[in-house]
Motif scaffolding. Structure first.
Motif, PDB file in Angstrom:
ATOM      1  N   THR A 153      48.167  54.496  35.497  1.00 38.61           N
ATOM      2  CA  THR A 153      47.481  54.274  36.634  1.00 38.61           C
ATOM      3  C   THR A 153      45.946  54.787  36.494  1.00 38.61           C
ATOM      4  O   THR A 153      45.093  54.878  37.481  1.00 38.61           O
ATOM      5  N   ASN A 154      45.516  54.389  35.332  1.00 33.14           N
ATOM      6  CA  ASN A 154      43.954  54.949  34.982  1.00 33.14           C
ATOM      7  C   ASN A 154      43.092  53.845  35.406  1.00 33.14           C
ATOM      8  O   ASN A 154      41.823  54.234  35.499  1.00 33.14           O
ATOM      9  N   ALA A 155      43.622  52.669  35.561  1.00 30.42           N
ATOM     10  CA  ALA A 155      42.700  51.480  35.727  1.00 30.42           C
ATOM     11  C   ALA A 155      43.383  50.335  36.264  1.00 30.42           C
ATOM     12  O   ALA A 155      44.498  49.965  36.103  1.00 30.42           O
ATOM     13  N   LYS A 156      42.695  49.692  37.055  1.00 30.97           N
ATOM     14  CA  LYS A 156      43.005  48.450  37.430  1.00 30.97           C
ATOM     15  C   LYS A 156      42.384  47.246  37.142  1.00 30.97           C
ATOM     16  O   LYS A 156      41.079  47.441  37.333  1.00 30.97           O
ATOM     17  N   LEU A 157      42.922  46.200  36.752  1.00 31.99           N
ATOM     18  CA  LEU A 157      42.198  44.930  36.339  1.00 31.99           C
ATOM     19  C   LEU A 157      42.221  44.077  37.677  1.00 31.99           C
ATOM     20  O   LEU A 157      43.088  43.557  38.162  1.00 31.99           O
ATOM     21  N   ILE A 158      41.065  43.636  37.951  1.00 35.58           N
ATOM     22  CA  ILE A 158      40.657  42.856  38.978  1.00 35.58           C
ATOM     23  C   ILE A 158      40.470  41.430  38.335  1.00 35.58           C
ATOM     24  O   ILE A 158      39.381  41.276  37.991  1.00 35.58           O
ATOM     25  N   THR A 159      41.176  40.481  38.873  1.00 35.67           N
ATOM     26  CA  THR A 159      40.963  39.000  38.262  1.00 35.67           C
ATOM     27  C   THR A 159      40.576  38.100  39.390  1.00 35.67           C
ATOM     28  O   THR A 159      41.443  37.848  40.476  1.00 35.67           O
ATOM     29  N   VAL A 160      39.444  37.482  39.557  1.00 39.31           N
ATOM     30  CA  VAL A 160      39.133  36.513  40.744  1.00 39.31           C
ATOM     31  C   VAL A 160      39.241  35.132  40.115  1.00 39.31           C
ATOM     32  O   VAL A 160      38.364  34.872  39.113  1.00 39.31           O
ATOM     33  N   THR A 161      40.052  34.280  40.614  1.00 35.06           N
ATOM     34  CA  THR A 161      40.059  32.920  39.879  1.00 35.06           C
ATOM     35  C   THR A 161      39.304  31.939  40.913  1.00 35.06           C
ATOM     36  O   THR A 161      39.914  32.017  42.341  1.00 35.06           O
ATOM     37  N   VAL A 162      38.493  31.216  40.913  1.00 34.53           N
ATOM     38  CA  VAL A 162      37.766  30.432  41.562  1.00 34.53           C
ATOM     39  C   VAL A 162      37.923  28.982  41.201  1.00 34.53           C
ATOM     40  O   VAL A 162      38.065  28.544  39.980  1.00 34.53           O
ATOM     41  N   THR A 163      38.759  28.130  42.114  1.00 36.85           N
ATOM     42  CA  THR A 163      38.990  26.847  41.821  1.00 36.85           C
ATOM     43  C   THR A 163      37.807  25.867  42.457  1.00 36.85           C
ATOM     44  O   THR A 163      37.687  26.003  43.748  1.00 36.85           O
ATOM     45  N   MET A 164      37.168  25.017  41.327  1.00 30.32           N
ATOM     46  CA  MET A 164      35.955  24.471  41.740  1.00 30.32           C
ATOM     47  C   MET A 164      36.375  22.994  42.644  1.00 30.32           C
ATOM     48  O   MET A 164      37.610  22.671  42.381  1.00 30.32           O
ATOM     49  N   PRO A 165      35.583  22.547  43.100  1.00 33.30           N
ATOM     50  CA  PRO A 165      35.824  21.231  43.867  1.00 33.30           C
ATOM     51  C   PRO A 165      36.451  20.030  42.882  1.00 33.30           C
ATOM     52  O   PRO A 165      37.070  19.331  43.256  1.00 33.30           O
ATOM     53  N   ASN A 166      35.991  20.050  41.591  1.00 33.10           N
ATOM     54  CA  ASN A 166      36.690  19.272  40.458  1.00 33.10           C
ATOM     55  C   ASN A 166      37.946  19.686  40.175  1.00 33.10           C
ATOM     56  O   ASN A 166      38.492  19.120  39.024  1.00 33.10           O
ATOM     57  N   ASN A 167      38.487  20.613  40.711  1.00 28.22           N
ATOM     58  CA  ASN A 167      40.168  21.155  40.480  1.00 28.22           C
ATOM     59  C   ASN A 167      39.777  21.989  38.939  1.00 28.22           C
ATOM     60  O   ASN A 167      41.021  22.210  38.400  1.00 28.22           O
ATOM     61  N   GLU A 168      38.848  22.367  38.595  1.00 33.80           N
ATOM     62  CA  GLU A 168      38.569  23.226  37.458  1.00 33.80           C
ATOM     63  C   GLU A 168      38.679  24.729  37.767  1.00 33.80           C
ATOM     64  O   GLU A 168      37.887  25.254  38.726  1.00 33.80           O
ATOM     65  N   ASN A 169      39.434  25.529  36.953  1.00 32.29           N
ATOM     66  CA  ASN A 169      39.547  26.958  37.203  1.00 32.29           C
ATOM     67  C   ASN A 169      38.821  27.888  36.497  1.00 32.29           C
ATOM     68  O   ASN A 169      38.581  27.492  35.262  1.00 32.29           O
ATOM     69  N   VAL A 170      38.055  28.843  36.922  1.00 32.29           N
ATOM     70  CA  VAL A 170      37.061  29.706  36.368  1.00 32.29           C
ATOM     71  C   VAL A 170      37.567  30.959  36.808  1.00 32.29           C
ATOM     72  O   VAL A 170      37.798  31.492  37.737  1.00 32.29           O
ATOM     73  N   SER A 171      37.881  32.025  35.784  1.00 29.98           N
ATOM     74  CA  SER A 171      38.556  33.401  36.037  1.00 29.98           C
ATOM     75  C   SER A 171      37.293  34.371  35.763  1.00 29.98           C
ATOM     76  O   SER A 171      36.449  34.304  34.762  1.00 29.98           O
ATOM     77  N   PHE A 172      37.134  35.348  36.749  1.00 31.63           N
ATOM     78  CA  PHE A 172      36.184  36.425  36.442  1.00 31.63           C
ATOM     79  C   PHE A 172      37.082  37.596  36.363  1.00 31.63           C
ATOM     80  O   PHE A 172      37.865  37.754  37.490  1.00 31.63           O
ATOM     81  N   ALA A 173      36.678  38.705  35.436  1.00 29.54           N
ATOM     82  CA  ALA A 173      37.609  40.046  35.793  1.00 29.54           C
ATOM     83  C   ALA A 173      36.923  40.988  35.453  1.00 29.54           C
ATOM     84  O   ALA A 173      35.799  41.190  34.906  1.00 29.54           O
ATOM     85  N   SER A 174      37.322  42.099  36.251  1.00 28.74           N
ATOM     86  CA  SER A 174      36.528  43.492  35.803  1.00 28.74           C
ATOM     87  C   SER A 174      37.667  44.563  36.116  1.00 28.74           C
ATOM     88  O   SER A 174      38.693  44.474  36.543  1.00 28.74           O
ATOM     89  N   TYR A 175      37.191  45.465  35.518  1.00 31.93           N
ATOM     90  CA  TYR A 175      38.053  46.883  35.786  1.00 31.93           C
ATOM     91  C   TYR A 175      37.596  47.845  36.482  1.00 31.93           C
ATOM     92  O   TYR A 175      36.199  47.796  36.763  1.00 31.93           O
ATOM     93  N   ARG A 176      38.524  48.565  37.198  1.00 29.71           N
ATOM     94  CA  ARG A 176      37.888  49.665  38.261  1.00 29.71           C
ATOM     95  C   ARG A 176      38.818  50.633  37.844  1.00 29.71           C
ATOM     96  O   ARG A 176      40.134  50.765  37.853  1.00 29.71           O
ATOM     97  N   GLY A 177      38.040  51.937  37.256  1.00 31.82           N
ATOM     98  CA  GLY A 177      38.701  53.099  37.011  1.00 31.82           C
ATOM     99  C   GLY A 177      38.964  54.158  38.163  1.00 31.82           C
ATOM    100  O   GLY A 177      38.513  54.000  39.171  1.00 31.82           O
ATOM    101  N   ASN A 178      40.046  54.827  37.936  1.00 32.63           N
ATOM    102  CA  ASN A 178      40.750  56.004  38.698  1.00 32.63           C
ATOM    103  C   ASN A 178      39.766  57.064  38.616  1.00 32.63           C
ATOM    104  O   ASN A 178      40.049  58.024  37.685  1.00 32.63           O
ATOM    105  N   TYR A 179      38.672  57.293  39.404  1.00 30.50           N
ATOM    106  CA  TYR A 179      37.707  58.392  39.210  1.00 30.50           C
ATOM    107  C   TYR A 179      37.185  58.736  40.495  1.00 30.50           C
ATOM    108  O   TYR A 179      37.489  58.007  41.353  1.00 30.50           O
TER     109      TYR A 179
END
Length: 179
Positions: A153-179
């Motif tokens: 439980t030290n960190a959480k991985l947050i992944t945001v996946t955006v589907t564009m109008p041309n149906n292409e997926n792009v993923s963005f990820a970030s970590y949030r630490g337990n502090y």
């Protein structure tokens, strides 16, 4: 008597050959230009997707790490010495907090999904700018930072996946630490 008038112009055969050569040239030009013009919108979609994901990622990152860990309430990291409450074992919004404006910690966004019609009910400009874009959010525990879910439980991985109008997926990820 012969007249000195010279006739200038093209014969029918010359005109037909000219039309055929022009048609072949135009076919070659358009076969190169049209596909390129269709691909020219992709960078615009990618920039918009990045802005959209960045805005949502900023919103998520500004929330507390966990329901049992809230620095604004004077609580330290969940499971730590100053806060013995364990971190939530389930990810997703708490009971009764199914609306986005009630999300108060990072994992409330787990399973969050919106499309271009629901991005922002208050601003038509925002919805118009991101018409036909879709967002999906996944949050997992990833204490060893390898991209796979684990029990730490030290960190959480947050992944945001955006589907564009041309149906292409792009993923963005970030970590949030337990502090």
């Amino acid at each position: 008597m012969r007249s000195n008038i010279s006739h200038k112009g093209f014969t029918l055969i010359e005109l037909v050959i000219g039309i055929v050569v022009f048609s072949i040239a135009m076919t070659m030009v358009f076969s190169v230009i049209i596909p390129r013009s269709q691909d020219s919108i992709d960078p615009i979609y990618q920039v918009r997707a990045a802005k959209l994901a960045s805005a949502l990622m900023s919103e998520i990152s500004s929330k507390a790490y966990d329901e049992n860990s809230n620095p604004s309430l004077g609580l330290g990291p969940c499971g730590g010495a100053s806060n013995p409450d364990n971190c939530s074992s389930t990810l997703g919004p708490e009971e009764g907090a199914s609306q986005r404006n009630l999300f108060d910690d990072v994992d409330d966004y787990h399973g969050f999904s919106i499309d271009g019609l629901l991005l922002n009910d208050n601003s038509a400009k925002y919805a118009d700018l991101y018409a036909n874009f879709k967002l999906n959010v996944a949050v997992i525990y990833d204490g060893n930072y390898d991209g796979a879910s684990d029990s730490s439980t030290n960190a959480k991985l947050i992944t945001v996946t955006v589907t564009m109008p041309n149906n292409e997926n792009v993923s963005f990820a970030s970590y949030r630490g337990n502090y």
